[in-house]
Design an enzyme around this catalytic site. Structure first.
Site, short mmCIF file in Angstrom:
data_model
loop_
_atom_site.label_atom_id
_atom_site.label_comp_id
_atom_site.label_asym_id
_atom_site.label_seq_id
_atom_site.Cartn_x
_atom_site.Cartn_y
_atom_site.Cartn_z
N GLY A 77 -2.56 -3.57 -5.91
CA GLY A 77 -2.30 -2.60 -4.84
C GLY A 77 -2.36 -3.18 -3.44
O GLY A 77 -2.21 -2.44 -2.46
N ILE A 84 -1.75 -2.51 2.15
CA ILE A 84 -2.37 -1.75 1.07
C ILE A 84 -1.46 -0.59 0.68
O ILE A 84 -0.94 0.11 1.55
CB ILE A 84 -3.74 -1.20 1.54
N CYS A 85 -1.27 -0.41 -0.62
CA CYS A 85 -0.50 0.74 -1.10
C CYS A 85 -1.37 1.98 -0.92
O CYS A 85 -2.32 2.19 -1.68
CB CYS A 85 -0.12 0.55 -2.56
N GLN A 86 -1.06 2.74 0.12
CA GLN A 86 -1.91 3.87 0.48
C GLN A 86 -1.07 5.10 0.83
O GLN A 86 -0.78 5.36 1.99
CB GLN A 86 -2.83 3.48 1.63
N ARG A 118 -0.09 2.80 -7.76
CA ARG A 118 -0.23 2.28 -6.39
C ARG A 118 -0.12 0.76 -6.44
O ARG A 118 -1.12 0.07 -6.48
CB ARG A 118 -1.57 2.74 -5.80
#
Length: 156
Positions: A77, A84-86, A118
């Protein structure tokens, strides 16, 4: 008129009370840029601490903040640049009532539980799915090599 929200210094004070971070402070004295250490709970990432930067837009809280991991991590992620995959902070999901501590809690949740939804690094997501023992071994070695020591932890 801005929606009712906490001023950034109040958000900083609130985030400092949360036990998932430490050494949280404005970066170079700029209250719109925070620096601190995230303290994951789960192995192998809990063997270290991970430096992050949280940057607020001048239009906060209408525009989401951006979190970047400054410590290298072996995680599907988080990409090699620390992005960051957020989804929480994406334009389509952002709510102006979301506080900075919620953004940090969301990052810690991702670090503690790599999630197939994510993903920024497909290679690591595939490895985690197909060869979990290899993934966890690599993640542990990477954490040992790159993570910062946890404050208060005995030296290795």
């Amino acid at each position: 008129r801005r929606p009712t929200s906490r001023p950034i210094p109040q958000e900083l004070a609130e985030a400092r009370r949360w036990c998932g971070v430490c050494e949280l402070r404005p970066l170079d004295g700029d209250v719109r840029r925070w620096d601190g250490l995230l303290l994951p709970n789960n192995p192998p990432y809990n063997m270290g601490a991970f430096r992050f930067e949280l940057t607020f837009s001048p239009h906060h809280p209408l525009v989401p903040p951006r979190t970047t991991l400054r410590t290298s991590i072996y995680h599907p992620g988080v990409d090699s640049d620390g992005h960051i995959c957020q989804p929480l902070t994406s334009a389509q999901h952002w709510q102006p009532t979301t506080r900075a501590v919620h953004v940090l809690q969301d990052v810690l949740l991702l670090l503690d539980s790599p999630d197939s939804e994510r993903v920024l690094r497909q290679d690591l997501a595939r490895e985690l799915r197909d060869r979990p023992e290899v993934f966890w071994s690599q993640a542990e070695e990477h954490t040992r090599r790159y993570a910062e020591p946890r404050p208060g932890a005995p030296a290795p």
